[in-house]
Design an enzyme around this catalytic site. Structure first.
Site, short mmCIF file in Angstrom:
data_model
loop_
_atom_site.label_atom_id
_atom_site.label_comp_id
_atom_site.label_asym_id
_atom_site.label_seq_id
_atom_site.Cartn_x
_atom_site.Cartn_y
_atom_site.Cartn_z
N VAL A 109 74.37 28.16 61.75
CA VAL A 109 74.76 27.61 60.45
C VAL A 109 74.72 26.10 60.58
O VAL A 109 75.40 25.52 61.44
CB VAL A 109 76.14 28.12 60.03
N ALA A 140 84.89 35.77 70.21
CA ALA A 140 86.15 36.50 70.07
C ALA A 140 86.75 36.45 68.67
O ALA A 140 86.97 37.49 68.04
CB ALA A 140 87.16 35.98 71.10
N ALA A 141 87.03 35.25 68.16
CA ALA A 141 87.74 35.16 66.88
C ALA A 141 86.88 35.72 65.74
O ALA A 141 87.35 36.52 64.92
CB ALA A 141 88.13 33.71 66.59
N CYS A 177 86.35 33.46 79.63
CA CYS A 177 87.34 33.31 80.71
C CYS A 177 86.89 34.02 81.97
O CYS A 177 87.41 33.77 83.05
CB CYS A 177 88.68 33.89 80.30
N ARG A 199 87.29 47.64 59.58
CA ARG A 199 88.18 48.79 59.69
C ARG A 199 88.92 49.05 58.37
O ARG A 199 89.18 50.19 58.00
CB ARG A 199 89.23 48.56 60.80
N GLU A 209 75.43 33.92 64.64
CA GLU A 209 75.71 33.47 66.02
C GLU A 209 74.46 32.74 66.53
O GLU A 209 73.37 33.31 66.52
CB GLU A 209 76.04 34.67 66.90
#
Lengths: 461, 461
Positions: free
Chosen positions: A84, A13-14, A47, A24, A37
């Site tokens: 990483v 998410a973050a 969630c 954008r 990732e």
């Protein structure tokens, strides 16, 4: 001119909200974005895992807001299954390892976003790694648990921990037809509530056929000859289990940041300013962090807290992306709102519990009222308990907790806004909240609690 | 010492709340309380009448919060079926008439509460008094309508007016098995919303099988030889009807006050200060007023409005009773929150519509978003439209309108609190609202609207 390079560590998410928002605002000519990732998935709703496990959500992919391919199509160089393993803030570069091939390489950055998330607490117990013992932190965890449930559809499940993940998983396993026992260290479930409110959750769960065991410390996961879980053992008892779910909580995943010498807070999370930029000279002013790996400022107590919650992570990502992209946005802090559901029971809290207020040195009064979600005469009217904390003398709202049925949980939002605005409970009694019989008694339960809190403030002087 | 005498005109929410609260603070030795009610009932929920007519509430008495006997048991001298026919503020006395015997008498007061409520708008049309044409303002009205429905269970019902009473009555009649046509003067239902949001209500009602006729002016109620209603006639059409319900709205009932020379506002309501005491020298500082007969201060527009709503009436009564009883309380004003429901559709509004903002001289931007009540992947996720108005330049929130399904309406409370606190839409984007998949998408729809409003404010400068 050469494009700047933004490196993002973490594809949930973050991290991906930050990458998307930066994209954008800045074209690939202006800003190259590389994201790492280590898992198989991006931008998913952790969630939502309990509802996938519980069968209300059919397909794993429904939980995925944006796939790696979609991110790449928007001009983000996303490297999946790539971890990483080192962060070098002096040289402004990260070392990554391809988890398939084992190949490693260094990637320099001009700007960096750390969004490494959280890791579940996993106590060092005999048998903790046995087959049939599952965490539920990632989509991979959820898939593994579902595989266990399908392969060996036993009858008895034990959930360790009665926080919000624990109670949501209890519901999921009830929905799958299991006899569910929840084993909890504290006396009452939902330690994010005061014990008197947790007691209501306890009673409701018992009424739903869930066995709640409090004051229980797990000492061992007992396994059979086949290496599979057989039981959860506490100091006092043993609970047979075909499957065990760990819902003990999470800690910020800040191994990389710690090794790089970035300052961490009391809860082990990264510390940022309101623009979500990592504090301190080590980061060189070019490192941002957000999501479950950071500590957030609590607007009510004036302290830093660690709260792992997707809604904060998304806001952080939005703020980071705006700032990295040359705009301006801030995340002023939280008031500690959380809502959860176990079967038909709704549970909500915001602001400070009694012990938080004690710890902060605040003197307070409490007011607890019972009311209903709808007008008492309207079909489906169901009970709701609201507890309110207010500061002595000033009457400032400090916190609200709600336990009830349909329509209970989201009422806490009224208190969340009032806390943000620094309202007194007296001012709250005059709030113009929506009233019609299908939605509320003529006095909304939050207003009834506020009136009682006003009386308590006056009585103590 | 002799007790002071408090006289209360009107035995519903505002009047009896005031009497009850005053009684809590002052014993009968200190304060005598005499209350006059011309009808058969006290302290009932007029807002519940549509649900009684619709059959969700079985018994009329379920709508009665406190009976005359209960009030009397608490030391209130309640005189039922007794109408106050004259108010003499110079001599501080009221003249009342026993509606059964016709006997009249004068009662002096030291303090007076005017809680005379509202009266329904009843246009002067041919046939308006025909059998089968019903208002729904009082319990007596509701009983008469139910008697009609039971005695002659026809097939076709026409509701005149598509405000919140009209749409609630449409639902009630659908629940009773009627084919329902709603005839409305404006183009769209719910004129308390902007027309673009009213359009969504229109479409949803059509989808539910309710015929919505807009831009229609009723010219006649056509009756048969038996004097019963047969049809509702407009300029353009004629709608057959076995029963007609008038839901055109209400006006403050201030006949007594006007005749007594008390000052009235632009909407025909009594004007009070924040302690709910009637303004001006005529009242002599000993007259209070509350409920549907007063105008209220709108905190957003800074103007007086007339809003007939039980929740305000109850607050007024509470405030009046505290002040009359020697305490101190205020009603600072409203932000104009209203919620309603027609079948499964939820409708909510707070603050200013576009035309309110225009009228107040405010420049504004609007932002409309579509979202869902729950996480998109969670069962029962249903669409919700949120429209937000924010002031240009300052970004101050001016109003919110919501149309959606379950869980939509009460979300407006977040905006109601934000309006009360004078928040900007930018500050709202950081609100810590409750998030979990059964209750909200990761960005609550109100936050999504706030983000879009922020962008609109920035774009217009």
């Amino acid at each position: 001119m050469n494009a700047e390079r933004l490196v993002v560590i973490g594809g949930d998410a973050a991290g991906m909200s930050a990458a998307s928002q930066a994209r954008r605002l800045r074209s690939p000519d202006e800003l190259e974005i590389v994201a790492f990732e280590r898992g198989h998935f991006t931008s998913y709703s952790a969630c939502g895992i309990p509802y996938w496990v519980g069968g209300q959500v059919d397909e794993r992919d429904e939980l995925i807001a944006r796939s790696p391919e979609e991110h790449r199509a928007r001009g983000i160089d996303l490297r999946m299954r790539t971890e990483v393993v080192e962060l070098d803030v002096r040289e402004r570069r990260v070392r990554s390892r391809d988890l398939e091939s084992g190949a490693e390489s260094w990637t320099p950055y001009d700007k960096l976003v750390i969004a490494t998330g959280a890791r579940p607490v996993r106590p060092e117990l005999p048998g903790i790694d046995a087959a049939g013992v599952h965490g539920v932190q990632t989509l991979d965890d959820g898939q593994a648990l579902l595989d266990t449930l399908r392969a060996a559809p036993g009858r008895r499940a034990v959930v360790v921990g009665a926080g919000y993940i624990g109670v949501e998983m209890a519901e999921a396993l009830v929905n799958r037809g299991y006899e569910v026992t929840v084993v909890n260290r504290g006396a009452e479930p939902m330690s994010t509530l005061d014990p008197d409110m947790g007691r209501l959750v306890h009673e409701a769960m018992t009424g739903m056929g869930i066995t709640m065991v409090g004051d229980a410390e797990v000492t061992e996961i007992r396994t059979g000859d086949d290496g599979r879980v057989r039981a959860v053992v506490t100091r006092d008892a043993e609970f047979p289990a075909d499957v065990v779910v760990l819902g003990i909580g999470v800690r910020p995943e800040t191994t990389l940041a710690r090794a790089a010498g970035l300052p961490l807070g009391d809860h082990g999370g990264l510390l940022t300013d309101v623009a979500m930029r990592v504090r301190g000279p080590e980061a060189g002013g070019v490192v941002w962090a957000g999501g479950d790996c950071v500590e957030v400022f609590d607007l009510v107590s004036g302290r830093e807290r660690h709260i792992a919650l997707g809604t904060h992570a998304n806001k952080h990502g939005q703020v980071i992306g705006s700032n990295v992209g040359g705009g301006y946005a801030t995340f002023p802090g939280v008031v500690g709102t959380a809502v959860s559901k176990v079967c038909e029971l709704e549970i909500a809290r915001t602001g400070l519990r009694e012990k938080d207020a004690d710890r902060a040195g605040l003197r307070y009064v409490t007011a607890t009222v019972e009311s209903t979600n709808r007008a008492g005469y309207y079909p489906g009217a169901a009970p709701m308990t609201v507890k309110m904390l207010a500061e002595r003398r000033t009457g400032r709202l400090l916190g609200v907790q709600i336990v009830g049925r349909e329509g209970a949980a989201k009422r806490v939002d009224v208190a969340a806004v009032a806390l943000t605005a620094g309202m007194t409970v007296e001012r709250m009694t005059a709030l113009d909240l929506g009233y019609a019989p299908p939605f509320s008694p003529v006095w909304d339960p939050v207003l009834v609690a506020a009136r009682k809190a006003v009386a308590a403030v006056r009585a103590t002087g």
